[in-house]
Design an enzyme around this catalytic site. Structure first.
Site, PDB file in Angstrom:
ATOM      1  N   CYS A 199       6.262   0.087   7.571  1.00 54.36           N
ATOM      2  CA  CYS A 199       5.816   1.120   6.793  1.00 54.36           C
ATOM      3  C   CYS A 199       6.954   1.777   5.809  1.00 54.36           C
ATOM      4  CB  CYS A 199       5.407   2.189   8.023  1.00 54.36           C
ATOM      5  SG  CYS A 199       4.763   3.844   7.076  1.00 54.36           S
ATOM      6  N   LEU A 200       6.566   2.000   4.689  1.00 59.96           N
ATOM      7  CA  LEU A 200       7.444   2.574   3.834  1.00 59.96           C
ATOM      8  C   LEU A 200       7.964   3.829   4.123  1.00 59.96           C
ATOM      9  CD1 LEU A 200       6.005   1.309   0.565  1.00 59.96           C
ATOM     10  CD2 LEU A 200       7.819   0.327   1.564  1.00 59.96           C
ATOM     11  N   HIS A 249      -4.042   0.607   7.900  1.00 61.18           N
ATOM     12  CA  HIS A 249      -2.519   1.404   7.874  1.00 61.18           C
ATOM     13  C   HIS A 249      -2.733   2.749   6.896  1.00 61.18           C
ATOM     14  CE1 HIS A 249       1.812   1.196   7.956  1.00 61.18           C
ATOM     15  NE2 HIS A 249       1.636   2.010   6.926  1.00 61.18           N
ATOM     16  N   GLU A 250      -3.102   2.371   5.520  1.00 61.20           N
ATOM     17  CA  GLU A 250      -3.262   3.327   4.636  1.00 61.20           C
ATOM     18  C   GLU A 250      -4.078   4.623   4.969  1.00 61.20           C
ATOM     19  OE1 GLU A 250      -0.574   3.508   2.715  1.00 61.20           O
ATOM     20  OE2 GLU A 250      -0.127   1.483   3.156  1.00 61.20           O
ATOM     21  N   GLY A 259       0.787  -1.281   0.108  1.00 58.26           N
ATOM     22  CA  GLY A 259      -0.184  -0.008   0.029  1.00 58.26           C
ATOM     23  C   GLY A 259       0.950   1.179  -0.091  1.00 58.26           C
ATOM     24  N   GLN A 288       2.624   9.704   1.612  1.00 64.43           N
ATOM     25  CA  GLN A 288       4.085   9.185   1.624  1.00 64.43           C
ATOM     26  C   GLN A 288       4.943   9.505   0.374  1.00 64.43           C
ATOM     27  OE1 GLN A 288       2.090   5.164   2.457  1.00 64.43           O
ATOM     28  NE2 GLN A 288       4.095   5.002   3.546  1.00 64.43           N
ATOM     29  N   HIS A 314      -2.795   6.989   7.259  1.00 65.56           N
ATOM     30  CA  HIS A 314      -1.675   8.129   6.446  1.00 65.56           C
ATOM     31  C   HIS A 314      -2.643   9.242   6.082  1.00 65.56           C
ATOM     32  CE1 HIS A 314       2.097   6.181   6.485  1.00 65.56           C
ATOM     33  NE2 HIS A 314       1.776   5.101   6.030  1.00 65.56           N
TER      34      HIS A 314
END
Length: 188
Positions: free
Chosen positions: A99-100, A141-142, A46, A51, A145
């Protein structure tokens, strides 16, 4: 299409609520193409607009279940309904996520087991996905963000202290830091 730099924890775009998407145009289509390419190159499951430094309410996702069925798409201006989050501690093996935007680290986090995602696609066509397990986790999670929350903001105190130490050690927590998938040796 292009792989975009992924913003690292500390940049204001990651810690502020994103704005609704209002322009469904060629720029948005290019952004979504770049987000898919960036997510795949990272590799990730994702990727939210913030991000890649874009404070808009959208995210891409890609998940392959145990039956090799892929769920892939973009959620624009999403809403998310979740089942209650269990009051138990997160399992250090089963409930771990990364997480990226906090690359290279993974911590356990308890999430709701099920979620319902509603959003529109690039053609402004509404859709709804009922998700369980890992896909529900990805959506939560997304979606976080888009509200300016990183998963490390939600982890239990013990892991929050470790995350803070990692952030200090790596010099994160300040604006302007990013990494480029396929170029920088980082993973999330």
């Amino acid at each position: 299409m292009a792989v975009r730099p992924i913003v690292i924890s500390g940049d204001p775009v990651l810690h502020s609520p994103a704005e609704p998407v209002v322009a469904f145009d060629d720029d948005l289509r290019a952004l979504v193409r770049d987000m898919y390419e960036t997510m795949d190159a990272a590799p990730g499951v994702g990727l939210a607009g913030p991000q890649v430094g874009v404070g808009l309410r959208l995210f891409t996702f890609s998940y392959v279940d145990d039956d090799d069925v892929e769920t892939r798409g973009v959620a624009i201006n999403p809403t998310l309904w979740i089942t209650p989050v269990p009051a138990t501690e997160a399992d250090e093996d089963e409930d771990v996520e990364g997480c990226l935007s906090f690359p290279g680290e993974r911590f356990p986090l308890q999430r709701a087991a099920s979620a319902i995602l509603t959003a529109v696609d690039l053609d402004q066509k509404p859709f709804e996905i009922h998700a369980d397990g890992w896909l529900a986790r990805i959506f939560q999670h997304e979606f976080d963000h888009l509200d300016g929350t990183l998963y490390v903001d939600r982890v239990e105190h013990f892991y929050a202290k470790i995350a803070a130490k990692v952030s200090r050690k790596r010099g994160w927590g300040v604006p302007g830091l990013s990494w480029l998938p396929g170029v920088d040796d980082l993973e999330g």
